[in-house]
Design a protein around this motif. Structure first.
Motif, PDB file in Angstrom:
ATOM      1  N   ILE A 190     -67.309  -6.881  -0.632  1.00 36.78           N
ATOM      2  CA  ILE A 190     -66.267  -6.011  -1.204  1.00 36.78           C
ATOM      3  C   ILE A 190     -66.493  -4.565  -0.780  1.00 36.78           C
ATOM      4  CG2 ILE A 190     -65.461  -4.950  -3.367  1.00 36.78           C
ATOM      5  CD1 ILE A 190     -65.647  -7.694  -4.651  1.00 36.78           C
ATOM      6  N   ASP A 191     -67.734  -4.120  -0.824  1.00 36.91           N
ATOM      7  CA  ASP A 191     -68.022  -2.741  -0.405  1.00 36.91           C
ATOM      8  C   ASP A 191     -67.675  -2.531   1.068  1.00 36.91           C
ATOM      9  OD1 ASP A 191     -68.777  -2.027  -2.913  1.00 36.91           O
ATOM     10  OD2 ASP A 191     -70.898  -1.727  -2.478  1.00 36.91           O
ATOM     11  N   ILE A 192     -67.950  -3.549   1.894  1.00 38.58           N
ATOM     12  CA  ILE A 192     -67.605  -3.451   3.318  1.00 38.58           C
ATOM     13  C   ILE A 192     -66.096  -3.402   3.497  1.00 38.58           C
ATOM     14  CG2 ILE A 192     -67.578  -4.695   5.514  1.00 38.58           C
ATOM     15  CD1 ILE A 192     -70.368  -5.706   4.883  1.00 38.58           C
ATOM     16  N   ILE A 193     -65.393  -4.358   2.906  1.00 39.91           N
ATOM     17  CA  ILE A 193     -63.944  -4.427   3.084  1.00 39.91           C
ATOM     18  C   ILE A 193     -63.265  -3.220   2.457  1.00 39.91           C
ATOM     19  CG2 ILE A 193     -61.878  -5.802   2.680  1.00 39.91           C
ATOM     20  CD1 ILE A 193     -63.885  -7.053   4.602  1.00 39.91           C
ATOM     21  N   GLY A 194     -63.772  -2.797   1.306  1.00 38.63           N
ATOM     22  CA  GLY A 194     -63.177  -1.628   0.655  1.00 38.63           C
ATOM     23  C   GLY A 194     -63.219  -0.403   1.538  1.00 38.63           C
ATOM     24  N   ALA A 324     -59.419 -12.063   2.664  1.00 37.30           N
ATOM     25  CA  ALA A 324     -60.166 -12.942   3.578  1.00 37.30           C
ATOM     26  C   ALA A 324     -61.605 -12.478   3.720  1.00 37.30           C
ATOM     27  CB  ALA A 324     -59.471 -12.966   4.947  1.00 37.30           C
ATOM     28  N   GLY A 325     -61.794 -11.172   3.850  1.00 30.52           N
ATOM     29  CA  GLY A 325     -63.148 -10.653   4.017  1.00 30.52           C
ATOM     30  C   GLY A 325     -63.989 -10.826   2.767  1.00 30.52           C
ATOM     31  N   PHE A 326     -63.364 -10.669   1.613  1.00 27.20           N
ATOM     32  CA  PHE A 326     -64.075 -10.788   0.339  1.00 27.20           C
ATOM     33  C   PHE A 326     -64.555 -12.218   0.112  1.00 27.20           C
ATOM     34  CE2 PHE A 326     -62.956 -11.893  -4.249  1.00 27.20           C
ATOM     35  CZ  PHE A 326     -64.231 -11.667  -4.725  1.00 27.20           C
ATOM     36  N   GLU A 327     -63.655 -13.173   0.218  1.00 26.28           N
ATOM     37  CA  GLU A 327     -63.995 -14.550  -0.130  1.00 26.28           C
ATOM     38  C   GLU A 327     -64.713 -15.282   1.001  1.00 26.28           C
ATOM     39  OE1 GLU A 327     -63.964 -18.128  -2.543  1.00 26.28           O
ATOM     40  OE2 GLU A 327     -63.979 -15.977  -2.883  1.00 26.28           O
ATOM     41  N   ALA A 328     -64.091 -15.308   2.192  1.00 24.29           N
ATOM     42  CA  ALA A 328     -64.655 -16.099   3.290  1.00 24.29           C
ATOM     43  C   ALA A 328     -66.037 -15.590   3.693  1.00 24.29           C
ATOM     44  CB  ALA A 328     -63.703 -16.086   4.483  1.00 24.29           C
TER      45      ALA A 328
END
Length: 521
Positions: A190-194, A324-328
């Motif tokens: 989440i921190d990355i995608i955020g 997609a980034g959070f879950e996968a």
């Protein structure tokens, strides 16, 4: 007419009406469930009213697992394809890897679309690349492809790495107690995608109750009714279009839409430039094409073709990138760590590779260094084989198709599914399929099996556009953690692992719990 006679007449009329309705319903189901049989396609015994979907709707099995079970039955009969029913909706399952390859590549023009519900007017966030169809998908795919090239990943690399120290600290604080590794992986991704998708420091590793974590989990959880609604949208999208229904929960849609609009406004008013996906999407919004020069410096070229992204389209792409980034990515990182913790000799091999490669790069985590970690990549690919984040591929027939070497014709509008989980756990392709063996993905071993027996990212023109980004952030997470700790499986983890369907996602029964001890390389 006496009161008694009137009551008898009324009662008999009601009973007759109910009997007629029951007969009509029975006739409808009987006719619907003869669809494949009438076309000489092998089908499976059905259960009223579910068809072949009872386990899915009673949440005892995920959609992907159910398709994998049907695949096993079909394979045992030596069939290339077979039919099944989601309630009364007929669907075809492809069980032959050569046929899957043909459909996804050579004959892609017959199966260009996913059969997912899209209604950009009432549900703007549904208009993302994964669900869009036809020319709109083609145009958007062409625009977005340069966003995820190697050059752009290099541009974002340090932003991704910058999220790892807090994860390392979080694990350090949990030493001596069982670690919920899925929670840690979620907060890291989440921190990355955020920061990459929205340019926002989510600080979820410091604050597990951040709004991004809250609404990300909210999207992937659902009540039984919400789960039924999602499956209905997949099987009967015309009903959703007729009544202008929405799929993305209103509070989730409002949160992400507001975040995107506020971010865009702030960046444009203050001329903010960041090395992230949002900056690249802004270029497309402002009708500036993105060209990949391979150096990661983010060069752009003005193109006045008028085909810029709208604000709603931009928000939808940022949304699906986050989801997609959070879950996968978190699932892949979680299961890879679990498998390495359960196979200590493999973990030590990865740690040795990290030490050796970083030693050649000044003991610093760089993009080039991670690209050299080939055994770690094999571990990630083997994780995606045993625990794929997407367990089946869905396609909508967009042009009548004659199945090669058969008498079957698939008509426009009919759906087919390719069982990723079934292929990847088939002992014909992967002997002893539940055994975690990264050597399956050595250069030598990959050449010994059919290339379409491993499809965690799909294949063909609709292959996952964020594949390289997902693998990269998983490598960053693994490197950061294995540089500092050794992991073992905590007894709190129930083995063998059992999966529980949970909304759009799948949870592990009891969770995955690991122990960590400090062990720097």
């Amino acid at each position: 007419m006496s009161l008694t006679s009137a009551l008898l007449y009324f009662t008999s009329t009601v009973i007759a009406t109910l009997v007629l309705l029951a007969a009509l319903v029975a006739l409808y189901f009987k006719r619907s469930w003869s669809f494949w049989r009438s076309r000489n396609v092998r089908e499976f015994p059905v259960e009223f009213p579910y068809g072949n979907a009872k386990e899915i709707m009673t949440r005892t099995m995920s959609f992907g697992e159910r398709i994998a079970r049907l695949y096993e039955e079909c394979q045992s009969l030596g069939l290339r394809y077979c039919g099944f029913y989601f309630f009364t909706k007929p669907m075809l399952m492809v069980t032959d890897v050569d046929l899957a390859k043909t459909i996804l590549t050579k004959d892609f023009q017959h199966f260009t679309d996913h059969p997912f519900y899209v209604n950009e007017e009432v549900d703007p966030l549904s208009g993302h690349l994964f669900s869009l169809q036809g020319e709109k998908w083609r145009n958007l795919r062409a625009k977005l492809t340069p966003v995820f090239t190697s050059g752009k990943l290099k541009m974002m690399f340090q932003t991704i790495v910058g999220c790892s120290p807090e994860m390392v600290n979080l694990v350090g604080k949990g030493i001596g107690s069982p670690l919920d590794i899925k929670d840690i992986a979620e907060r890291f991704t989440i921190d990355i995608i955020g920061t990459c998708a929205f340019g926002i420091e989510c600080n979820t590793l410091l604050n597990p109750n951040s709004d991004f974590h809250k609404y990300g989990k909210r999207f992937f959880s659902s009540t039984p009714f919400e789960a039924f609604k999602s499956f209905s949208a997949l099987t009967f999208p015309q009903i959703f279009h007729k009544f202008n229904l929405t799929l993305v929960k209103k509070d989730v849609a409002k949160f992400f839409t507001d975040i995107v609009f506020e971010t865009v406004k702030y960046r444009e008013e203050n001329n903010i430039v960041r090395n992230d996906v949002m900056h690249l999407l802004l270029q497309l919004k402002n009708n500036i094409s993105i060209e990949d020069d391979g150096d990661g410096k983010g060069h752009f070229t003005k193109k006045g073709d008028g085909n810029s992204l709208t604000m709603n389209e931009l928000a939808a792409q940022a949304f699906v990138f986050f989801i997609a980034g959070f879950e996968a990515a978190s699932i892949t990182l979680t299961f890879c760590l679990y498998e390495l913790a359960a196979n200590m000799e493999l973990q030590m091999k990865v740690k040795k590779e990290i030490s050796k490669v970083l030693g050649r790069h000044g003991n610093k985590m760089s993009y080039e260094a991670l690209m050299e970690m080939t055994y770690m990549e094999q571990c990630i690919y083997e994780t995606l084989r045993v625990h794929p984040t997407i367990s089946f591929i869905s396609r909508l027939c967009t042009k009548t198709y004659k199945v090669p070497d058969s008498d079957l014709t698939i008509n426009k509008g009919e759906q087919l599914h390719i069982p990723i989980l079934g292929f990847q756990r088939d002992p014909q392709h992967f002997p002893d399929p539940l055994r975690f063996d990264p050597d399956r993905f050595s250069t030598e071993n990959k050449t010994t099996r059919h290339p379409f027996s491993w499809l965690p990212f799909g294949e063909g023109p609709r292959i996952c556009i964020g594949m390289k980004f997902g693998v990269l952030q998983t490598k960053v997470g693994l490197t950061a953690l294995l540089m500092n700790y050794k992991f073992t499986v905590n007894p709190k983890t129930k083995r063998p692992i059992k999966l529980i369907p949970f909304g759009h996602s799948t949870k592990v029964d009891g969770g995955l719990w690991l122990d960590a001890v400090k062990e720097k390389i």
